[in-house]
Design an enzyme around this catalytic site. Structure first.
Site, PDB file in Angstrom:
ATOM      1  N   ARG A 142       1.978 -12.142  -0.773  1.00  0.00           N
ATOM      2  CA  ARG A 142       0.662 -12.538  -0.250  1.00  0.00           C
ATOM      3  C   ARG A 142       0.034 -13.657  -1.063  1.00  0.00           C
ATOM      4  NH1 ARG A 142      -2.034  -8.780   3.710  1.00  0.00           N
ATOM      5  NH2 ARG A 142      -0.366  -7.343   4.246  1.00  0.00           N
TER       6      ARG A 142
ATOM      7  N   SER B 164      -1.754  -3.896  10.280  1.00  0.00           N
ATOM      8  CA  SER B 164      -1.370  -4.761   9.168  1.00  0.00           C
ATOM      9  C   SER B 164      -0.161  -5.626   9.527  1.00  0.00           C
ATOM     10  CB  SER B 164      -1.035  -3.896   7.941  1.00  0.00           C
ATOM     11  OG  SER B 164      -2.146  -3.098   7.609  1.00  0.00           O
TER      12      SER B 164
ATOM     13  N   ASP C 274      -9.766  -9.828   8.039  1.00  0.00           N
ATOM     14  CA  ASP C 274      -9.229  -8.487   7.791  1.00  0.00           C
ATOM     15  C   ASP C 274     -10.221  -7.348   8.038  1.00  0.00           C
ATOM     16  OD1 ASP C 274      -6.867  -7.009   6.979  1.00  0.00           O
ATOM     17  OD2 ASP C 274      -7.906  -6.527   5.117  1.00  0.00           O
TER      18      ASP C 274
ATOM     19  N   CYS D 103       0.155  -7.988  11.700  1.00  0.00           N
ATOM     20  CA  CYS D 103       0.361  -8.199  13.140  1.00  0.00           C
ATOM     21  C   CYS D 103      -0.429  -9.381  13.674  1.00  0.00           C
ATOM     22  CB  CYS D 103       0.005  -6.942  13.911  1.00  0.00           C
ATOM     23  SG  CYS D 103       1.215  -5.621  13.666  1.00  0.00           S
TER      24      CYS D 103
ATOM     25  N   ARG E 228       0.830  -1.196   0.000  1.00  0.00           N
ATOM     26  CA  ARG E 228       0.000   0.000   0.000  1.00  0.00           C
ATOM     27  C   ARG E 228       0.875   1.261   0.000  1.00  0.00           C
ATOM     28  NH1 ARG E 228      -1.926   0.806   4.411  1.00  0.00           N
ATOM     29  NH2 ARG E 228      -1.238  -1.042   5.530  1.00  0.00           N
TER      30      ARG E 228
ATOM     31  N   HIS F  89     -11.025  -2.615  10.773  1.00  0.00           N
ATOM     32  CA  HIS F  89      -9.905  -3.457  10.326  1.00  0.00           C
ATOM     33  C   HIS F  89      -9.726  -4.586  11.339  1.00  0.00           C
ATOM     34  CE1 HIS F  89      -5.362  -3.511   9.023  1.00  0.00           C
ATOM     35  NE2 HIS F  89      -6.069  -4.378   8.334  1.00  0.00           N
TER      36      HIS F  89
ATOM     37  N   TYR G 200      -1.454  -3.484  -7.113  1.00  0.00           N
ATOM     38  CA  TYR G 200      -1.227  -4.354  -5.958  1.00  0.00           C
ATOM     39  C   TYR G 200      -2.283  -4.228  -4.861  1.00  0.00           C
ATOM     40  CZ  TYR G 200       1.414  -7.245  -2.780  1.00  0.00           C
ATOM     41  OH  TYR G 200       1.802  -8.271  -1.976  1.00  0.00           O
TER      42      TYR G 200
ATOM     43  N   LYS H 201      -9.775  -2.230   1.113  1.00  0.00           N
ATOM     44  CA  LYS H 201      -9.503  -1.091   1.998  1.00  0.00           C
ATOM     45  C   LYS H 201     -10.263   0.156   1.564  1.00  0.00           C
ATOM     46  CE  LYS H 201      -6.488  -3.636   4.114  1.00  0.00           C
ATOM     47  NZ  LYS H 201      -6.701  -4.110   5.477  1.00  0.00           N
TER      48      LYS H 201
HETATM   49  P1  GTP Z   1      -2.960  -7.666   7.108  1.00  0.00           P
HETATM   50  O1  GTP Z   1      -3.417  -8.730   6.173  1.00  0.00           O
HETATM   51  O2  GTP Z   1      -1.747  -6.924   6.608  1.00  0.00           O
HETATM   52  O3  GTP Z   1      -4.027  -6.718   7.567  1.00  0.00           O
HETATM   53  O4  GTP Z   1      -2.374  -8.322   8.411  1.00  0.00           O
HETATM   54  P2  GTP Z   1      -2.717  -9.531   9.392  1.00  0.00           P
HETATM   55  O5  GTP Z   1      -2.903  -8.919  10.740  1.00  0.00           O
HETATM   56  O6  GTP Z   1      -3.760 -10.440   8.889  1.00  0.00           O
HETATM   57  O7  GTP Z   1      -1.313 -10.226   9.334  1.00  0.00           O
HETATM   58  P3  GTP Z   1      -0.896 -11.708   9.576  1.00  0.00           P
HETATM   59  O8  GTP Z   1      -1.818 -12.488  10.455  1.00  0.00           O
HETATM   60  O9  GTP Z   1      -0.622 -12.329   8.267  1.00  0.00           O
HETATM   61  O10 GTP Z   1       0.465 -11.394  10.368  1.00  0.00           O
HETATM   62  C1  GTP Z   1       1.521 -12.174  10.152  1.00  0.00           C
HETATM   63  C2  GTP Z   1       2.697 -11.768  11.010  1.00  0.00           C
HETATM   64  O11 GTP Z   1       2.355 -11.812  12.397  1.00  0.00           O
HETATM   65  C3  GTP Z   1       3.815 -12.764  10.817  1.00  0.00           C
HETATM   66  O12 GTP Z   1       5.034 -12.074  10.906  1.00  0.00           O
HETATM   67  C4  GTP Z   1       3.618 -13.717  11.978  1.00  0.00           C
HETATM   68  O13 GTP Z   1       4.776 -14.409  12.294  1.00  0.00           O
HETATM   69  C5  GTP Z   1       3.194 -12.750  13.071  1.00  0.00           C
HETATM   70  N1  GTP Z   1       2.415 -13.397  14.138  1.00  0.00           N
HETATM   71  C6  GTP Z   1       1.113 -13.775  14.101  1.00  0.00           C
HETATM   72  N2  GTP Z   1       0.724 -14.324  15.268  1.00  0.00           N
HETATM   73  C7  GTP Z   1       1.821 -14.275  16.073  1.00  0.00           C
HETATM   74  C8  GTP Z   1       2.071 -14.681  17.407  1.00  0.00           C
HETATM   75  O14 GTP Z   1       1.197 -15.178  18.122  1.00  0.00           O
HETATM   76  N3  GTP Z   1       3.341 -14.469  17.893  1.00  0.00           N
HETATM   77  C9  GTP Z   1       4.307 -13.899  17.147  1.00  0.00           C
HETATM   78  N4  GTP Z   1       5.501 -13.714  17.678  1.00  0.00           N
HETATM   79  N5  GTP Z   1       4.115 -13.512  15.867  1.00  0.00           N
HETATM   80  C10 GTP Z   1       2.895 -13.691  15.348  1.00  0.00           C
HETATM   81  C1  SPV Z   2      -3.167  -4.485   4.992  1.00  0.00           C
HETATM   82  O1  SPV Z   2      -2.130  -3.891   4.638  1.00  0.00           O
HETATM   83  O2  SPV Z   2      -3.727  -4.234   6.083  1.00  0.00           O
HETATM   84  C2  SPV Z   2      -3.741  -5.533   4.138  1.00  0.00           C
HETATM   85  C3  SPV Z   2      -3.166  -5.738   2.806  1.00  0.00           C
HETATM   86  O3  SPV Z   2      -4.676  -6.189   4.556  1.00  0.00           O
HETATM   87  S1  SPV Z   2      -3.803  -4.660   1.591  1.00  0.00           S
HETATM   88  O4  SPV Z   2      -5.110  -5.149   1.179  1.00  0.00           O
HETATM   89  O5  SPV Z   2      -2.875  -4.632   0.461  1.00  0.00           O
HETATM   90  O6  SPV Z   2      -3.950  -3.332   2.153  1.00  0.00           O
HETATM   91 MN    MN Z   3      -5.379  -5.486   6.553  1.00  0.00          MN
END
Ligand code: GTP
Ligand code: SPV
Ligand code: MN
Length: 621
Positions: free
Chosen positions: A396, A279, A304, A281, A89, A257, A228, A237
């Site tokens: 992704r 994002s 999401d 996290c 983004r 979100h 992207y 978003k």
């Molecule tokens: P967006 O799609 O960007 O909105 O983000 P999201 O919050 O869905 O991200 P996602 O769940 O894919 O986050 C992945 C990141 O969080 C990776 O780096 C994982 O390793 C980390 N992660 C997720 N759960 C944990 C956890 O319980 N402990 C730790 N240390 N890392 C975690």
């Molecule tokens: C985020 O960045 O929080 C996402 C990925 O979920 S995107 O849809 O590219 O913004």
């Molecule tokens: Mn997101």
């Protein structure tokens, strides 16, 4: 220009556009207007069919945009490699074009709609030359549902069309709904790379100059220059968060979100949790949690975005408006998210991961040992000693929610589910405890408003830098953040006190002095989720044991109430996970005051009262 697919007539685009003048404001007139401006070679009305998807996939393989993966290892799946300048983004080029600058607030880039409209007319003029304009009618949420909304995306990217097939409900029935008077969001997207008559296309066309522009009053979206993710899949978003948050403010609901899950305890009682993490996290991880405690079940509803509305009983009803997951690949492995790995076994579009020599995909964290040779996300040969990641950190997967083994059987029930707990989280190496319960709804809104988190690769910027991300909505709120907090306070008032969700904050990312995570995380987050549901039961008088003790920052688990058996955590580690260092928290409070001051008097008094309350509790700590 030739229209290659016929379509039903549709009417009812009611608000004047800031960019084009679609005459009678029907979808048809709007498409004609955009086509006249952008001058595509052809206009295709999409129907969301499997046949349409197959046709576009085949065309993209032919054009070199997609690599077809090995049919035995990854059936029905493809790899796209974006241009290296188009990987996430672009917050610096995201605009909220409200009439008044104060409505966009100081954390959004603002332009006046008339000025941005004029600029975009110049930018989009001839932008689709040599390309096909696709018209994609889509629904966010089950078609015709009481919490759902519809839109129409125009795009010149077939990659966007097939991604919209996965992420939204694409259907000609959307045009019928609009015909019958449904309001709709017009969304225009161009990769911004017109082709000359003899010019060969590139695998990932895009433009160095990007615009992700939102018009909250006319409720329209104009996106230019990127192909992207959230820049280009405008239902996500742009619509479901930035435009929908404005609709929600005006109409008394919430567009957030958040992930959405159903948790069932060993007694068979169900709880629904909506959790906002910034994002990358851990929303997808928590959405697909595989419980490590016996007898517990977690079902996925969304990973999401959540739309929530107070219902007639005073409960908060939630749906996931999306139909698929656009999830972060790196760090997704059999140990961290086995459910995601199972979801990705077939029919996936991967973007910017690495390609193995046997036609499959790989990314950091998929296996402990990398393969000896790969083609990396830039298309170059890669070996473990290349000294660079094989997959882009924001690479992704795009996959249908229905493919997820933990998806709730009723995940697309238009009525949604009642939310029992709201959870806020972020990436904090220090200060923020593993789990805290808010002292009240207002305190919960304060916790949401003051989230800070270390930056990830999901957007441009320096990874690791601490920044505020209130409600994990900083990049996604279509209006001023403090007005969003005021809206949350008002929605809380509209709910029945007994049904109002309880509010929590979690932090899986606290680190010890050695720099390592103190908490095992992932599946073990079940333990925190279990405590949250037990606190909900206690709040409802369904349990009489003591679950929490008061601390300056909120309620923390009482000794023994959080099940840590078998984790092998030392007493010191547990103490460190829940430590609330008073001096450091006084500094946090000072930073919060400065953060609030940046909004020039617009912060609700309830939240400055909460800051005073925190300081008073810290003074006594
Ligand atoms: P967006 O799609 O960007 O909105 O983000 P999201 O919050 O869905 O991200 P996602 O769940 O894919 O986050 C992945 C990141 O969080 C990776 O780096 C994982 O390793 C980390 N992660 C997720 N759960 C944990 C956890 O319980 N402990 C730790 N240390 N890392 C975690
Ligand atoms: C985020 O960045 O929080 C996402 C990925 O979920 S995107 O849809 O590219 O913004
Ligand atoms: Mn997101």
């Amino acid at each position: 220009m030739t229209a290659t697919v016929e379509h039903p007539a549709a009417t009812a685009y009611r608000r004047p556009s800031a960019v084009v003048d679609p005459g009678d404001r029907s979808v048809e007139a709007w498409v004609a207007e955009v086509a006249a401006l952008t001058q595509p070679d052809a206009v295709v009305w999409c129907d969301g069919s499997a046949h349409e998807k197959q046709r576009l996939l085949a065309e993209m393989v032919e054009a070199g945009t997609l690599v077809r993966l090995d049919e035995g290892r990854r059936p029905g799946s493809y790899l796209a490699r974006s241009h290296p300048s188009d990987v996430a983004r672009v917050e610096s080029r995201t605009f909220i074009c409200s009439e008044r600058q104060e409505d966009a607030g100081p954390t959004n880039n603002w332009e006046h709609p008339a000025r941005m409209g004029a600029e975009l007319r110049g930018v989009f003029a001839g932008a689709m030359r040599g390309r096909t304009l696709y018209v994609v009618p889509f629904s966010m949420g089950p078609l015709g549902g009481p919490i759902s909304q519809v839109g129409v995306e125009i795009t010149d990217s077939p990659y966007v069309v097939v991604s919209m097939h996965v992420m939204t409900r694409v259907s000609p029935r959307v045009l019928q709904l609009i015909d019958q008077g449904a309001d709709w969001v017009p969304a225009v997207h161009s990769v911004g790379a017109p082709l000359g008559p003899l010019e060969r296309d590139v695998p990932w066309p895009c433009n160095e100059t990007k615009y992700i522009a939102h018009f909250p009053e006319s409720r329209e979206i104009w996106s230019f220059g990127s192909g992207y993710g959230g820049n280009a899949l405008l239902g996500k978003k742009c619509f479901a968060l930035r435009i929908a948050s404005v609709m929600a403010r005006d109409e008394g609901w919430l567009a957030e979100h958040m992930l959405l899950v159903r948790v069932t305890n060993p007694a068979g009682h169900r709880f629904h949790l909506a959790a906002a993490f910034p994002s990358a996290c851990g929303k997808t991880n928590l959405a697909m949690l595989r419980p490590t405690l016996p007898g517990w079940q977690v079902e996925t509803l969304g990973d999401d975005i959540v739309w929530m509305r107070p219902d007639d009983d005073g409960a908060l009803r939630a749906i996931n408006p999306e139909a698929g997951f656009f999830g972060v690949a790196p760090g997704t492995g059999p140990d961290t998210n086995p459910t995601a790995i199972a979801t990705l076994s077939h029919d996936v579009i991967f973007t910017n991961v690495a390609l193995t020599d046997d036609g499959d995909v790989w990314w950091e964290g998929l296996t402990p040992e990398p393969p000896a040779h790969l083609v990396d996300w830039t298309g170059r040969d890669w070996t473990p000693d290349s000294g660079r990641p094989a997959a882009h950190p924001n690479s992704r997967f795009t996959v249908a929610a229905s493919q997820c083994p933990s998806i709730a059987p009723d995940w697309d029930d238009p009525a949604g589910v009642p939310v029992d707990a709201i959870v806020f989280g972020g990436r904090r190496a220090t200060n923020v405890p593993l789990v805290t319960q808010a002292l009240s709804w207002d305190h919960g809104v304060f916790l949401g408003a003051t989230i800070s988190s270390e930056r990830t690769a999901a957007a441009e910027g320096t990874v690791g830098e601490l920044r505020r991300d209130p409600f994990a909505m900083m990049p996604f709120c279509g209006y001023a953040m403090p007005d969003h907090w005021a809206h949350w306070l008002a929605v809380g008032d509209a709910l029945a006190p007994a049904r109002r969700p309880r509010v929590f904050q979690v932090n899986w990312f606290r680190k010890g002095a050695d720099g390592r995570f103190l908490w095992p995380g992932f599946g073990e987050n079940t333990r925190v989720v279990a405590w949250i549901t037990e606190q909900v039961e206690r709040a409802r008088g369904q349990r009489s044991d003591v679950g929490a003790v008061r601390a300056a920052v909120g309620l923390l688990p009482a000794a023994g109430s959080l099940d840590l058996t078998g984790l092998g955590l030392t007493e010191d580690a547990v103490a460190a996970l829940f430590d609330v260092p008073a001096e450091a928290w006084r500094r946090e409070a000072d930073l919060t005051e400065a953060f609030f001051e940046g909004f020039g008097g617009r912060v609700p008094v309830e939240l400055t009262d909460q800051l005073d309350g925190l300081r008073a509790r810290l003074a006594n700590a």
